[in-house]
Design an enzyme around this catalytic site. Structure first.
Site, short mmCIF file in Angstrom:
data_model
loop_
_atom_site.label_atom_id
_atom_site.label_comp_id
_atom_site.label_asym_id
_atom_site.label_seq_id
_atom_site.Cartn_x
_atom_site.Cartn_y
_atom_site.Cartn_z
N THR A 30 0.86 -1.19 0.00
CA THR A 30 0.00 0.00 0.00
C THR A 30 0.89 1.23 0.00
OG1 THR A 30 0.03 0.36 2.40
CG2 THR A 30 -1.64 -1.16 1.53
N ASP A 31 0.38 2.33 -0.51
CA ASP A 31 1.10 3.58 -0.32
C ASP A 31 1.07 3.88 1.19
OD1 ASP A 31 2.54 5.89 -0.68
OD2 ASP A 31 1.32 6.63 -2.31
#
Ligand SMILES: *[C@@H]1O[C@H](CO)[C@@H](O)[C@H](O)[C@H]1NC(C)=O
Ligand SMILES: *[C@@H]1O[C@H](CO)[C@@H](O)[C@H](O)[C@H]1NC(C)=O
Ligand SMILES: *[C@@H]1O[C@H](CO)[C@@H](O)[C@H](O)[C@H]1NC(C)=O
Ligand SMILES: *[C@@H]1O[C@H](CO)[C@@H](O)[C@H](O)[C@H]1NC(C)=O
Ligand SMILES: *[C@@H]1O[C@H](CO)[C@@H](O)[C@H](O)[C@H]1NC(C)=O
Ligand SMILES: *[C@@H]1O[C@H](CO)[C@@H](O)[C@H](O)[C@H]1NC(C)=O
Ligand SMILES: *[C@@H]1O[C@H](CO)[C@@H](O)[C@H](O)[C@H]1NC(C)=O
Ligand SMILES: *[C@@H]1O[C@H](CO)[C@@H](O)[C@H](O)[C@H]1NC(C)=O
Ligand SMILES: *[C@@H]1O[C@H](CO)[C@@H](O)[C@H](O)[C@H]1NC(C)=O
Length: 781
Positions: free
Chosen positions: A295-296
């Site tokens: 995920t960012d």
């Protein structure tokens, strides 16, 4: 407005730094042979397959241990000799320093800082992109060997530069999907490949791991009251297929990247990191990613703040189900165990995620014992900031610099320049040269310092306090210096306070009083005036283009640590510029015609919408994509190109007329159909130089496909041609991949009829060639 924006940025930065992450421990390695116990661990046995080793490893972990490995700050398992490992490192254009990435201290306090990717993109040079990746991975490995850096880098950024206001456009190679795709493949190869041989399979060893980001349709920071966390990118199937997906598809399928990062925004209502159709469906199953999906950073927290899910356990379960295998931050580590107890997710999904993650670490040699005894183990301090690396940083900048305009002023001659005035807020720029995501540079040469190497009498006046140029108090001093000079180099543009992470622009004009400074200086001098624009994105410079007193205009991106040398070498003709604009230079009205949050590429998808990028824009740009001049002149001719194609179908078609759109899956041997093109380039000018051959294509129009591009780049090559010499340049353009159009349903179609190939951009000599595509009567059964 500005104040609110700044306040907003300040608040968000504070909230980011408040998030507590585990303390950083030096990067290290597992399976240390000095520990006799490791001989009992099958996962340390390098004669076994990665799969067998990882199965052994995962089977030894308790659930509590497992969940602690799902975050970027993985804790490791000390009882098995596995140290904590920080997955988060960055290398967009050199090794980046931050709390979570590399540490610039000890024997390696610096690293080579290349230009912003947007400038390297402008070189249109695949060999350069590959070379840069190799240098960055050499430096990363050298730093890893002494525990100062990791092995997993979250680069490259392969989002297309969709809107000229995007603050992170500078991290992307440009607005064209093919060019961004090729950049991604080459940079990933440079980072990951362990040898000179081409990557054979996607399960090979890795030098360092690369990550294609940010997936998907991420390219808005903060605009019109919407920020990237709340932004819902509404993307049509057609735009998805031919604009947003291609760079990621190539990055995974051709570059064999070992990671994809999902983005903060939503795509058509679904938060990217919860999108099982995109992550599991496309990235994992269609493109066969062999690697991890991260995920960012803090994406799950932001999803929670946006109330996309009721509880953190739901967020963890949704992300895992969608195909996320690792989180940047700590929600998964905190809540996965409970999510399993609540039956929101299952331990088998966690095992699968860990397997993907660990295979990447295995391929990197993390489980092979002391890295100093492995390949790349001898890389050390002398390999970081090595002379050839620093030279490459200069070369990368020179290759990217775009000569936008030349009314005979360039190249300058140092014999004839007795008094040179450097004017402008970026004239002696240091950190501005480096752009965002930069580490500590080996050394910086400012533009002023670069020019001082050519001329002894150089005077400098900034003319403004900063790039934002809030008032005119310093213009008079600049005018005075300009009046006395025989050459004036204006070094203007933007900086990180106007375009960067969290910061999109509102307009396409020079900030503050910069335009007035330019006009005042131009009016005051009888000398030669050269305008140098330092920026990540386009500025409407029509006023300067149309002013004959301005003798030349250069765009230099953010040129990195060697930027000052590169600019000076180009201005004085020690380097013949050949860069091409990687984006469209829109007129300033564009920002009023187009809401940044509208993701449509095609013109007239709503009233008066002029479309985006050279592929669809219907207005008149100040400069077109692909524009770029040289000090020499080049002519081209087509040596060979097919006059037509007769394709065979898998089954007969009842229709057969020009403009028929045939599904590529219906075409026999579609992937093997290749358009071979040979172009002769001849340097007829007075200086040796590089020339970028751009091949554009325009499909026949078809009533069955709406929204064909105006034109589209289908091939490019940068070649060096000596003065007075010629060279043949060959292209093999895949018919079904490059010369097909996406219809409204996102299906690739080959259109029968006349396909127009144009060699050259709109501002150079163009040669057109038409190829007729027809369907053979002999359909295969
Ligand atoms: C480098 O910085 C890291 C983190 O701040 C620290 O743990 C380490 O001891 C430093 N190394 C040297 C050689 O100063
Ligand atoms: C995760 O757990 C730690 C330790 O209990 C806590 O300090 C932190 O606030 C939690 N973070 C999140 C995002 O849940
Ligand atoms: C857990 O969830 C699965 C799938 O949703 C379901 O089949 C199963 O019955 C649930 N188990 C319990 C104990 O609720
Ligand atoms: C230009 O910048 C360099 C590096 O920061 C500095 O040493 C020098 O004094 C500056 N020159 C002028 C004229 O401001
Ligand atoms: C750093 O750059 C400056 C300015 O170009 C130059 O004078 C100096 O020699 C360089 N230093 C090193 C160590 O390369
Ligand atoms: C001009 O702007 C600078 C800040 O950049 C400020 O310090 C200065 O006071 C301003 N001068 C006037 C006359 O407004
Ligand atoms: C345009 O935007 C810049 C920041 O990107 C700002 O400094 C400037 O004031 C703006 N100009 C106008 C006319 O709004
Ligand atoms: C390019 O190819 C053509 C055809 O094969 C040949 O006649 C010509 O000499 C070649 N040009 C160069 C510069 O090699
Ligand atoms: C389609 O038309 C072309 C001529 O226009 C002809 O050569 C070809 O045989 C036709 N194909 C079919 C499948 O009818």
């Amino acid at each position: 407005m500005e104040l609110i924006k700044l306040l907003y940025i300040a608040v968000s930065l504070v909230s980011l730094t408040l998030v507590s992450l585990p303390p950083i421990t030096p990067q290290s390695y597992a399976c240390d042979q000095r520990n006799p116990e490791t001989t009992n661990f099958l996962f340390c046995d390098t004669s076994l397959s990665y799969e067998d080793r990882v199965n052994d490893l995962v089977s030894r972990l308790t659930l509590k241990e497992k969940v602690q490995q799902l975050g970027s700050g993985s804790t490791g398992v000390s009882r098995l000799g596995i140290p904590a490992y920080e997955w988060w490192s960055e290398a967009n254009h050199g090794i980046f320093s931050s709390r979570y990435a590399a540490k610039f201290n000890g024997s390696m306090p610096r690293a080579t800082t290349f230009p912003a990717v947007i400038l390297t993109g402008a070189s249109f040079n695949e060999k350069l992109w590959l070379k840069m990746g190799k240098v960055v991975s050499d430096e990363g490995r050298a730093m890893y060997n002494v525990g100062q850096a990791g092995l997993t880098y979250w680069a490259p950024t392969v989002n297309v530069f969709r809107d000229p206001r995007w603050g992170r456009g500078q991290e992307s190679p440009g607005e064209d999907p093919l060019m961004v795709s090729r950049y991604g493949v080459k940079y990933v190869n440079g980072l990951q490949d362990v040898g000179d041989e081409r990557v054979s399979g996607s399960n090979s060893r890795l030098k360092v791991s690369a990550c294609c980001k940010h997936y998907s349709a991420y390219d808005l920071e903060y605009w019109g009251g919407v920020d990237r966390y709340h932004f819902d990118a509404m993307v049509t199937k057609q735009d998805m297929e031919d604009t947003y997906q291609p760079p990621f598809r190539s990055c995974v399928k051709e570059g064999h990247a070992s990671c994809v990062m999902c983005s903060y925004n939503r795509v058509n209502g679904v938060p990217s990191c919860f999108d099982s159709q995109l992550l599991q469906g496309v990235v994992r199953n269609q493109w066969n990613l062999n690697g991890y999906i991260v995920t960012d950073c803090q994406a799950l927290q932001t999803y929670l703040k946006c109330n996309y899910t009721p509880t953190p356990e739901d967020a963890v379960a949704l992300a895992l189900k969608a195909g996320v295998t690792m989180e940047c931050s700590i929600v998964m580590q905190n809540y996965t165990e409970n999510a399993i107890h609540l039956n929101k997710t299952d331990e088998s999904i966690v095992n699968q995620a860990l397997t993907y993650n660990y295979i990447v670490l295995m391929r990197l040699g993390f489980f092979d014992g002391n890295p100093k005894s492995l390949q790349f183990g001898s890389l050390g301090p002398s390999d970081v900031c090595a002379d050839d690396h620093q030279q490459l940083a200069i070369d990368a900048a020179r290759q990217g610099i775009v000569l936008l305009e030349n009314k005979g002023a360039l190249p300058l001659s140092n014999d004839k320049t007795s008094n040179l005035a450097v004017i402008g807020p970026n004239g002696n720029a240091t950190f501005t040269l480096l752009s965002v995501y930069a580490g500590m540079p080996c050394n910086i040469t400012t533009p002023l310092q670069g020019l001082q190497k050519y001329v002894s009498a150089v005077t400098y006046e900034a003319g403004c306090d900063s790039a934002s140029c809030p008032n005119q108090t310093r213009i008079a001093a600049a005018v005075e210096v300009a009046a006395a000079a025989d050459v004036v180099v204006l070094i203007m543009g933007l900086d990180e306070t106007m375009e960067g992470e969290w910061i999109d622009r509102d307009n396409l004009t020079f900030p503050g009083y910069q335009e007035q400074l330019i006009n005042s200086v131009v009016a005051a001098t009888n000398g030669v005036v050269v305008l140098v624009i330092m920026s990540g994105g386009p500025i409407d410079i029509a006023f300067a283009k149309n002013d004959n007193r301005i003798g030349a205009i250069l765009w230099v991106g953010y040129p990195g640590q060697g930027g000052g040398d590169a600019i000076a070498q180009v201005l004085f003709g020690d380097y013949n510029p050949a860069g091409r604009s990687p984006f469209t230079w829109y007129p300033k009205e564009y920002t009023e015609q187009v809401p940044m949050s509208n993701m449509n590429m095609r013109a007239n998808t709503f009233p008066n919408f002029p479309g985006r990028t050279y592929r669809f824009y219907t207005g008149n740009p100040v400069y077109d994509f692909g524009h770029g001049l040289s000090y020499s002149t080049f002519t081209k001719s087509i040596i060979s190109a097919p006059s037509g194609f007769l394709v065979q179908l898998n089954s007969p078609t009842s229709r057969n007329h020009s403009g028929e759109a045939i599904d590529v899956s219906a075409v026999r041997n579609c992937n093997e159909l290749n358009m071979k093109l040979v172009v002769e380039v001849s340097n007829t000018g007075s200086m040796t130089g590089d020339h970028v051959v751009l091949i554009f294509w325009r499909p026949p129009s078809s009533t069955e496909v709406n929204g064909e591009p105006n034109k589209e780049l289908v091939g490019f090559k940068r070649v060096k041609v000596k003065q007075g010499e010629k060279r043949n340049v060959s292209f093999g353009i895949k018919l079904c991949k490059r010369m097909s159009v996406a219809d409204r349903a996102g299906t690739r179609k080959l259109v029968t009829g006349k396909h127009v190939i144009t060699v050259g951009s709109s501002s150079e000599q163009q040669i057109k060639h038409t190829t007729d595509l027809r369907v053979s009567a002999n359909a295969m059964q």
